[in-house]
Scaffold this active site. Structure first.
Site, short mmCIF file in Angstrom:
data_model
loop_
_atom_site.label_atom_id
_atom_site.label_comp_id
_atom_site.label_asym_id
_atom_site.label_seq_id
_atom_site.Cartn_x
_atom_site.Cartn_y
_atom_site.Cartn_z
N LYS A 150 0.84 -1.22 0.00
CA LYS A 150 0.00 0.00 0.00
C LYS A 150 0.86 1.26 0.00
CE LYS A 150 -1.96 -0.94 3.95
NZ LYS A 150 -1.29 -2.20 4.26
N ARG B 159 -9.51 1.32 8.46
CA ARG B 159 -9.12 -0.06 8.76
C ARG B 159 -10.21 -0.81 9.49
NH1 ARG B 159 -3.31 0.66 8.84
NH2 ARG B 159 -2.34 -1.37 8.88
N ARG C 139 11.85 -6.01 4.58
CA ARG C 139 11.58 -4.57 4.50
C ARG C 139 12.52 -3.80 5.42
NH1 ARG C 139 5.78 -2.00 5.42
NH2 ARG C 139 5.86 -3.20 7.36
N ARG D 197 11.37 -2.46 11.08
CA ARG D 197 10.34 -1.92 11.97
C ARG D 197 10.08 -2.86 13.14
NH1 ARG D 197 5.37 0.02 8.26
NH2 ARG D 197 4.24 -1.22 9.78
N ARG E 170 -0.75 -9.27 13.01
CA ARG E 170 -1.30 -8.18 12.19
C ARG E 170 -2.16 -8.73 11.06
NH1 ARG E 170 4.03 -5.31 10.65
NH2 ARG E 170 2.76 -4.04 9.27
#
Ligand code: AP5
Ligand code: MG
Length: 214
Positions: A13, A88, A127, A160, A171
């Site tokens: 996203k 969300r 990431r 992260r 998540r």
């Protein structure tokens, strides 16, 4: 042009929202980035948000809805915006719809980036995010020119806190139970468009621009 991005954590996203924002000159508004900036600056909002984010849970709607409604009322969002990571939950979507209704406006496009859960767990481990400007990279698919250093601002790249595999799984569960119902919500509103998020970053962006126009 008012656009929202839907999709699981790690679907891409943020990557696509950034490209859309640059091409169409509309602000990229990421609630995750706003919360992370508040955590970095040790604000009250940041302290509250961190408790939930570190556990892979959603920050409560009370802390999120007003913040976004206020942000999209800023002058730079008058011509449109791209929301990344909001809404969300159904109450968040309703808050957004109501705020826009008051201005006789509505969301034009809900872009849903679809990626299977197995691919996501693998992606998140690779990431890296810039501690300073929030730019996102991937060690294999979108590597920075110099390892560990942000191309844009020269600051350090980190993994992260919520990208550890056990938190990613949580998540994903939160996504399936609380966020996925929005697919139906925006289908009913007639603005949902689905994209295959397993394709190459530029290929996905080309398909999105076919939809949004040149
Ligand atoms: P947020 O920051 O929004 O995280 P998220 O939705 O979990 O999504 P991510 O940012 O992890 O993934 P992304 O889809 O943006 O993917 P990206 O482009 O980086 O939210 C974090 C937390 O904040 C939430 O868990 C929650 O606690 C809280 N929060 C935020 N908003 C909230 C709200 N509205 N309500 C309540 N709580 C809220 O891509 C991922 C990786 O893959 C990157 O490394 C990228 O380079 C790579 N990549 C991207 N596209 C491709 C591709 N096509 N092929 C290969 N690699 C790719
Ligand atoms: Mg993101």
């Amino acid at each position: 042009m008012k656009v929202i991005m839907l999709g699981a954590p790690g679907a891409g996203k943020g990557t696509q929202a950034k490209l859309i924002s640059e091409k169409y000159g509309i602000p990229h508004i990421s609630t995750g980035d706003i919360f992370r900036a508040n955590i970095k600056n040790n604000t009250e909002l940041g302290k509250k948000a961190k408790e939930f984010m570190d556990q892979g849970l959603l920050v409560p709607d009370e802390l999120t809805c007003d913040l976004v409604v206020d942000r999209i009322s800023q002058p730079d969002a008058a011509k449109g915006f791209i929301l990344d990571g909001f809404p969300r939950t159904i109450p968040q979507a309703e808050a957004l719809t109501n705020a826009l209704n008051k201005r006789n406006e509505a969301i034009d496009y809900a872009i849903d980036v679809e990626v299977p859960d197995e691919v996501i767990v693998n992606r998140m481990a690779g990431r890296r995010a810039c501690v300073s400007c929030g730019a996102t990279y991937h060690m294999t698919y979108a590597a920075p020119a110099k390892e560990g250093i942000c191309d844009k601002c020269g600051c350090e790249l980190i993994l992260r806190d919520d990208d550890k595999p056990e938190t990613v799984t949580k998540r994903l569960n939160v996504y399936h139970t609380q966020t996925q119902p929005l697919i139906e919500y925006y289908t009913k509103a007639g603005v949902l468009h689905e994209f295959d998020g397993t394709k190459d970053i530029n290929e996905i962006f080309d398909s999105i621009t076919e939809l949004l126009g040149e």
